[in-house]
Design a protein around this motif. Structure first.
Motif, PDB file in Angstrom:
ATOM      1  N   LEU A  34       0.754  -1.140   0.091  1.00 21.35           N
ATOM      2  CA  LEU A  34       0.111  -0.005  -0.105  1.00 21.35           C
ATOM      3  C   LEU A  34       0.877   1.305   0.141  1.00 21.35           C
ATOM      4  CD1 LEU A  34      -1.661  -2.487   1.307  1.00 21.35           C
ATOM      5  CD2 LEU A  34      -2.975  -0.555   2.484  1.00 21.35           C
ATOM      6  N   VAL A  41       5.678   3.478   1.196  1.00 22.53           N
ATOM      7  CA  VAL A  41       4.642   2.930   2.370  1.00 22.53           C
ATOM      8  C   VAL A  41       4.721   3.903   3.423  1.00 22.53           C
ATOM      9  CG1 VAL A  41       5.149   0.606   1.570  1.00 22.53           C
ATOM     10  CG2 VAL A  41       6.503   1.923   3.232  1.00 22.53           C
ATOM     11  N   ARG A  42       3.547   3.938   4.106  1.00 18.53           N
ATOM     12  CA  ARG A  42       3.267   4.924   5.372  1.00 18.53           C
ATOM     13  C   ARG A  42       4.053   4.411   6.455  1.00 18.53           C
ATOM     14  NH1 ARG A  42      -2.958   4.442   6.173  1.00 18.53           N
ATOM     15  NH2 ARG A  42      -2.151   2.394   5.766  1.00 18.53           N
ATOM     16  N   ASP A  46       2.394  -1.485   6.001  1.00 11.91           N
ATOM     17  CA  ASP A  46       1.636  -1.580   4.650  1.00 11.91           C
ATOM     18  C   ASP A  46       1.895  -2.508   3.865  1.00 11.91           C
ATOM     19  OD1 ASP A  46      -0.104   0.605   5.188  1.00 11.91           O
ATOM     20  OD2 ASP A  46       1.412   2.418   4.392  1.00 11.91           O
ATOM     21  N   GLY A  55      -3.852  -5.911   6.494  1.00  9.22           N
ATOM     22  CA  GLY A  55      -3.474  -4.578   6.390  1.00  9.22           C
ATOM     23  C   GLY A  55      -4.875  -3.829   5.882  1.00  9.22           C
ATOM     24  N   VAL A  78     -10.044   0.880   2.300  1.00 11.05           N
ATOM     25  CA  VAL A  78      -8.796   1.371   2.225  1.00 11.05           C
ATOM     26  C   VAL A  78      -8.563   2.869   2.767  1.00 11.05           C
ATOM     27  CG1 VAL A  78      -6.904   1.952   0.703  1.00 11.05           C
ATOM     28  CG2 VAL A  78      -8.121  -0.070   0.342  1.00 11.05           C
ATOM     29  N   VAL A  82      -4.054   6.345   1.278  1.00 13.58           N
ATOM     30  CA  VAL A  82      -3.356   5.149   0.383  1.00 13.58           C
ATOM     31  C   VAL A  82      -3.971   5.394  -0.978  1.00 13.58           C
ATOM     32  CG1 VAL A  82      -3.360   2.687  -0.094  1.00 13.58           C
ATOM     33  CG2 VAL A  82      -3.302   3.491   2.195  1.00 13.58           C
ATOM     34  N   ILE A  85      -2.225   0.361  -4.728  1.00 16.48           N
ATOM     35  CA  ILE A  85      -1.912  -0.671  -4.043  1.00 16.48           C
ATOM     36  C   ILE A  85      -1.362  -1.615  -5.200  1.00 16.48           C
ATOM     37  CG2 ILE A  85      -2.909  -2.869  -3.170  1.00 16.48           C
ATOM     38  CD1 ILE A  85      -5.379  -1.149  -2.273  1.00 16.48           C
TER      39      ILE A  85
END
Length: 546
Positions: A34, A41-42, A46, A55, A78, A82, A85
């Motif tokens: 993600l 990614v965060r 993710d 997730g 989601v 985000v 993906i």
């Protein structure tokens, strides 16, 4: 009906709950990554795979009764931050590569099992991990794209590129075509989430348009090649080439060719219509530095509190869809110097293009956040073109202009010293910790008619600023014609390679980084100087009031 996509093609998603699977002749692992608007990614959470099966809106499920692993996605669950993906396929063996066997087939279905799309992930060689699908936001909806980008370093390399902390002895190489967030100076303001999304959406439209046009050209080329092969086979035997059976077979080959071309053109027209709708929806929401000069955003412009995410350089289009004119945005801070290529252009056009970029950069920074320095050794009248109405010293460029080799040398010395001090400051914790560091503001050096007036020492200093300056807040914009430097040979060849080229002549070409199509470029030059002069006048008034 199942869509059969090829690399680069995209299509709207008609379901919000999806199941992703991959059929392969060898054992593979499936995972999901993600990504935020930054392309990273965060957090390490993710990544959804066999060792971390849940997730945000995404789940991993093991093989069921001898079938494939699968990833299930609930797009409605989601998080809003985000924006993409990735469905990733990797080899779980020790030595295999994807090129050693049949190409895998990636599939997307809804939760009833109805297949929505398939993608033959072909053309792979030494890769051990590959991005099969990308699910990505477009406004309030989601789309899917067949990607097929591989990584020879396997899953670890792919994850590292996207910001995941992977334990390894050495950092993996960055694959061609990947885009990572540029490093910034300590204390650089964080851009607003809204601007990040707009920037990513514009670049997403650019990428979608590039891949759609490439898919169209590939399909037309394939149809033509197959048609030629079929007709050549039919005409190979002189005894039957004029027979009714051959004529009927040739007509059928023509029909199949025309049907393939019609289908490819229809898919492309569908993509263009969708992207045009996205661009129209974006037009009124772009902040002034990213908008056209005729946008209402400039009428209400005020210096921002924090630096903007990007500036607009011009527009791009392809012959397949001339109506689809996509803004070309340069992300800030500029981590590559900008080269205004004056080849084939008159002096006024080159200066006007440079002036437009400089004003956008000034408008994209907080008041006092960017200072502009000018070197004009050729003396062709460019020294004061960035002041309102061309009045020397009346605007934000009220600093001396380098017009002699001695002044250029002093200017470069000052900037090199600034970079050295800023690097020292970043190592010890901030600009205020180093004596002599006055401020943390950025500098933009505008060089006209490079390399006129440069010697070996100044060329070496320039190369240092190109390499080390951006991370220390020193950026360059150059107006130059390579013909003027042909006699210097390799001394300046590295300079051209390290910059982002901006043509001046409308209709010149720029390549994209995904499928390397040649796009027609129109520079972002306002008609007349009223818009530019107005912004410069406002900047000058604020400077006078400080």
């Amino acid at each position: 009906m199942t869509l059969v996509l090829v690399k680069g093609q995209n299509a709207p998603l008609v379901a919000s709950r999806l199941r992703v699977t991959v059929d392969a002749a060898v054992a593979v692992d499936l995972s999901a990554v993600l990504l935020a608007a930054t392309g990273q990614v965060r957090s390490d959470g993710d990544v959804v795979f066999y060792n971390q099966q849940e997730g945000a809106g995404v789940s991993w499920l093991p093989r069921d009764g001898g079938g494939a692993q699968r990833v299930e996605v609930d797009l409605s669950a989601v998080p809003a931050d985000v924006v993409r993906i990735l469905a990733v396929v990797s080899l779980d063996g020790l030595v295999e590569t994807f090129g050693g066997g049949p190409a895998p087939v990636a599939r997307i279905a809804d939760m009833t099992g109805a297949e929505l799309a398939t993608f033959l992930v072909d053309g792979l060689g030494a890769e051990r991990a590959v991005i099969a699908w990308e699910l990505y936001r477009r406004g309030d909806s989601w789309k899917m794209r067949a990607v097929g980008q591989g990584y020879s370093g396997g899953l670890g390399e792919l994850l590292t590129v996207h910001g995941v902390n992977v334990e390894q002895e050495e950092p993996p190489p960055t694959p061609a075509g990947s885009h990572q967030a540029a490093p910034t100076m300590p204390g650089t303001p964080v851009d607003g989430v809204a601007q990040e999304r707009l920037y990513e959406q514009v670049w997403g439209i650019f990428e979608d348009a590039a891949r759609s046009a490439y898919a169209l050209r590939s399909a037309i080329g394939y149809a033509a090649q197959r048609h030629d092969d079929e007709v050549s086979g039919l005409l190979a035997d002189p005894r039957s080439r004029n027979s009714p059976a051959t004529a009927a077979a040739r007509a059928e080959a023509d029909r199949r060719h025309d049907e393939l071309v019609r289908r490819a053109e229809s898919d492309h027209q569908r993509d263009v219509a969708h992207l045009l709708g996205e661009l129209r929806g974006l037009a009124d929401g772009l902040p002034a530095p990213m908008a056209g000069w005729d946008s209402p955003a400039w009428r209400g412009w005020r210096p921002p509190e924090t630096a903007a995410t990007a500036i607009r350089i011009g527009e791009l289009h392809l012959p397949e869809a001339p109506e689809l004119r996509i803004p070309l945005l340069f992300r800030l801070p500029l981590m590559r110097a900008v080269w205004v290529d004056s080849t084939g252009a008159d002096r006024t056009a080159a200066v006007s293009a440079a002036r437009s970029i400089v004003v956008r950069l000034l408008a994209a920074h907080p008041a006092g956040g960017l200072s502009v320095l000018v070197a004009d050794l050729a003396g062709r009248g460019a020294a004061h073109t960035f002041d309102p109405a061309g009045a020397p010293g009346s605007g934000p460029l009220s600093t001396p202009v380098a017009t002699t080799p001695q002044q250029l040398s002093a200017l470069l010395d000052d900037l090199v010293n600034r970079v050295d001090l800023m690097q020292m400051a970043m190592r010890v914790g901030g600009a205020g910790t180093v004596p002599g560091m006055i401020d943390g503001g950025r500098r933009l050096l505008v060089l006209h008619d490079f390399p006129y007036g440069f010697d070996e020492r100044s060329l070496a200093q320039l190369q240092y600023l190109l390499n080390e300056g951006p991370r220390a807040g020193v950026h360059l914009l150059m107006v130059a014609d390579p013909v003027d430097s042909s006699s210097l040979g390799p001394l300046v060849s590295a300079v051209w390679r390290s910059m982002s080229r901006v043509p001046v002549v409308p209709g010149d070409d720029i390549g994209d980084p995904w499928v390397e199509l040649t796009w027609t470029f129109t520079p972002d030059t306002p008609i007349g100087n009223s818009a530019v002069d107005e912004i410069l006048t406002r900047l000058a008034r604020r400077a006078d009031n400080r």
